[in-house]
Design a protein around this motif. Structure first.
Motif, short mmCIF file in Angstrom:
data_model
loop_
_atom_site.label_atom_id
_atom_site.label_comp_id
_atom_site.label_asym_id
_atom_site.label_seq_id
_atom_site.Cartn_x
_atom_site.Cartn_y
_atom_site.Cartn_z
N TRP A 85 -67.87 -52.73 -85.09
CA TRP A 85 -68.44 -51.50 -85.63
C TRP A 85 -69.94 -51.47 -85.39
CZ3 TRP A 85 -64.74 -48.41 -87.71
CH2 TRP A 85 -63.52 -49.02 -88.03
N ARG A 86 -70.44 -50.33 -84.95
CA ARG A 86 -71.89 -50.10 -84.83
C ARG A 86 -72.31 -49.33 -86.06
NH1 ARG A 86 -74.21 -47.04 -79.73
NH2 ARG A 86 -72.30 -48.03 -79.14
N VAL A 87 -73.22 -49.91 -86.82
CA VAL A 87 -73.67 -49.27 -88.05
C VAL A 87 -75.14 -48.90 -87.88
CG1 VAL A 87 -73.96 -49.50 -90.54
CG2 VAL A 87 -71.99 -50.57 -89.40
N ARG A 88 -75.42 -47.62 -88.10
CA ARG A 88 -76.79 -47.12 -88.03
C ARG A 88 -77.30 -46.94 -89.45
NH1 ARG A 88 -74.93 -43.78 -83.23
NH2 ARG A 88 -75.81 -44.99 -81.51
N TYR A 89 -78.53 -47.39 -89.65
CA TYR A 89 -79.18 -47.26 -90.95
C TYR A 89 -80.35 -46.29 -90.81
CZ TYR A 89 -76.48 -51.30 -92.47
OH TYR A 89 -75.44 -52.15 -92.80
N GLU A 90 -80.64 -45.57 -91.86
CA GLU A 90 -81.63 -44.51 -91.81
C GLU A 90 -83.03 -44.98 -91.41
OE1 GLU A 90 -82.30 -42.56 -95.55
OE2 GLU A 90 -82.52 -44.45 -96.61
#
Length: 114
Positions: free
Chosen positions: A81-86
């Motif tokens: 999973w690629r998780v983007r954080y703000e």
């Protein structure tokens, strides 16, 4: 009908699990993590978990969780999973290890790269 993880089902099966695991990290909730991945108890100390959860804090809240793929291994399945954080300049790669032995699907491992 037996539950089996394969390339077609991995995202659907893994998404609710990874979302709850990421929330456990956001909340620094070791009990929730161990409930989701019982095999982690004793392998990952609560202090180590808190340190990992704290390392994610500067990234802000989760902006998106993108399924990248499924890899079948001998005794388990790796779902990426690629998780983007703000607030992060780079994405975080989460590795979720799932087992479907005897038709029971359970999370058996976890790793993330900062």
């Amino acid at each position: 009908m037996t539950n089996q993880i394969n390339s077609e089902s991995a995202e659907q099966i893994g998404r609710p699990i990874i979302e709850r695991i990421i929330k456990a990290h956001s909340d620094a909730d070791y009990g929730q993590l161990v409930e989701l991945i019982p095999d982690m108890e004793g392998k990952l100390l609560e202090e180590e978990f808190i340190e990992a959860a704290t390392s994610l804090e500067p990234l802000g809240t989760v902006a998106s969780i993108e399924y990248l793929g499924h890899f079948s291994k001998v005794k388990e399945h790796l779902v990426l999973w690629r998780v983007r954080y703000e607030l992060a300049e780079e994405d975080v790669l989460w590795h979720l290890y799932l087992s479907d032995n005897e038709g029971e699907i359970k999370a058996v491992g976890l790793f993330f790269d900062l």
